[in-house]
Design an enzyme around this catalytic site. Structure first.
Site, PDB file in Angstrom:
ATOM      1  N   HIS A 106      63.832  30.345  84.169  1.00  0.00           N
ATOM      2  CA  HIS A 106      64.438  31.297  85.141  1.00  0.00           C
ATOM      3  C   HIS A 106      65.536  32.168  84.590  1.00  0.00           C
ATOM      4  O   HIS A 106      66.200  31.397  84.517  1.00  0.00           O
ATOM      5  CB  HIS A 106      63.920  31.620  86.043  1.00  0.00           C
ATOM      6  N   SER A 107      65.471  33.751  83.788  1.00  0.00           N
ATOM      7  CA  SER A 107      66.711  33.861  84.178  1.00  0.00           C
ATOM      8  C   SER A 107      67.618  33.730  82.825  1.00  0.00           C
ATOM      9  O   SER A 107      67.521  33.873  81.993  1.00  0.00           O
ATOM     10  CB  SER A 107      67.017  35.055  85.256  1.00  0.00           C
ATOM     11  N   ALA A 108      68.997  33.954  83.493  1.00  0.00           N
ATOM     12  CA  ALA A 108      70.208  32.803  82.772  1.00  0.00           C
ATOM     13  C   ALA A 108      69.677  31.356  82.945  1.00  0.00           C
ATOM     14  O   ALA A 108      70.231  30.831  81.285  1.00  0.00           O
ATOM     15  CB  ALA A 108      71.111  33.109  83.370  1.00  0.00           C
TER      16      ALA A 108
END
Length: 341
Positions: free
Chosen positions: A193-195
């Site tokens: 997820h994301s970073a």
């Protein structure tokens, strides 16, 4: 002693009564960091904390490794701010053995600045509202729309810390520790997820035979984007180096080459690797996430694009696993994993 003698037993708070009784097995272990010298002797540098959970009967062929985003931790997958079971429970209940990690310098993966390096800024309420509570039309699944002072926003922020200021070194540590996790547990599907998204590309680069698929949920991007000083995706979809063909030692030369000719450099480790880039229907990432798919495919990969809104989960933002309809938002992801791996 009086309470015990009277037969008193603890009562589960009413807000948790809806949690189902589940038969699972669970535990934890560490992937050690480097041993380095300090003023007080030899210390360990940013280990990787790993939790695992398995259903009574594992029915799926590969385990899932859940990798949280920037400033987050394992709790992003464990439950929602309003106290509902999180996605890790849903994955386990679907028959998967699940491993959850606190990325180095996040959560319980302890990391003293003296040996890891300068920490980045603490995650602020304003940053959270800008990322998770955007005013995009139709975004109606947020639990924390009351702004500063909203108890649900307090719950969200409480679990968020900071990233190391050196993004490339953060990505290198992720790659090293999670690659060694796969060495221990065997082939797995990465769910990021994301970073945490760059971690998926980097681990696949280091252990292509052990990564069976990559579910990149709202991955950090777009390619070569700079988020601030020292936080640029110099190697296209990661800040740490990836193995390109033909080999390239200079990140600036890579960017110039693939900008002029997107197919000029490939990522051999991503060839034939099933990848899906997932976005929420009303997330700010939706506008540019297709560029990640284009980049991976131009580099010889096999990536798909999945907008949750087109599969019945409407109105989600960047953190759909923490929003009101989290149980619905996971369904297209479960279906994709079951189809691919």
């Amino acid at each position: 002693m009086t309470d015990i003698a009277e037969g008193r037993v603890a009562a589960l708070p009413e807000e948790f009564e809806h949690y189902p009784v589940r038969a699972v097995r669970r535990g934890h272990f560490w992937i050690a960091g480097e041993r380095v010298e300090s003023e007080r002797g030899t210390v360990q540098r940013a280990p990787l904390f790993v939790e695992w959970e398995a259903p009574e009967e594992i029915t799926r062929p590969y385990p899932l490794v859940l990798v949280h985003g920037g400033g987050g931790q394992i709790t992003d997958w464990r439950g929602t701010p309003d106290g509902r079971p999180g996605w890790s429970d849903k994955f386990v209940d679907a028959g998967y053995l699940v491993y959850l990690v606190d990325r180095p310098a996040h959560g319980r993966s302890w990391a003293h600045p003296d040996v890891v390096g300068t920490p980045g800024a603490q995650f602020s309420y304003e940053m959270a509202m800008g990322l998770f509570d955007t005013e995009i039309e139709g975004h109606d699944q947020s639990l924390w729309s009351g702004g500063i002072g909203d108890p649900m926003l307090d719950q969200l922020i409480s679990g968020m810390g900071f990233l190391p200021a050196d993004l490339a070194e953060s990505h290198r540590m992720d790659q090293d520790r999670i690659s060694r996790l796969l060495d221990r547990i065997g082939p797995a599907v990465l769910v990021t997820h994301s970073a945490g998204g760059p971690t998926g590309w980097l681990v696949a680069d280091a252990r292509p035979e052990l990564v069976k698929a990559h579910v990149a949920i709202e991955p950090m991007g777009p390619p070569f984007h700079e988020f601030g000083p020292g936080t640029r995706l110099d190697w296209g979809i990661a800040a740490a180096p990836l193995t390109y063909d033909p080999p390239v030692a200079d990140a600036a030369a890579l960017e110039a080459a693939v900008t002029e000719n997107p197919g000029s450099h490939t990522l051999p480790a991503l060839k034939d690797l099933p990848v899906v880039v997932v976005v929420g229907e009303t997330s700010p990432f939706t506008a540019w996430a297709p560029l990640m798919v284009d980049y991976v495919n131009a580099a010889g990969g096999s990536a798909e694009f999945l907008n949750l809104g087109e599969h019945g989960a409407r109105g989600n933002g960047h953190a759909m696993m923490l929003e009101k309809n989290s149980d619905e938002a996971i369904v297209p992801i479960l279906e994709w994993i079951a189809r691919i791996a």
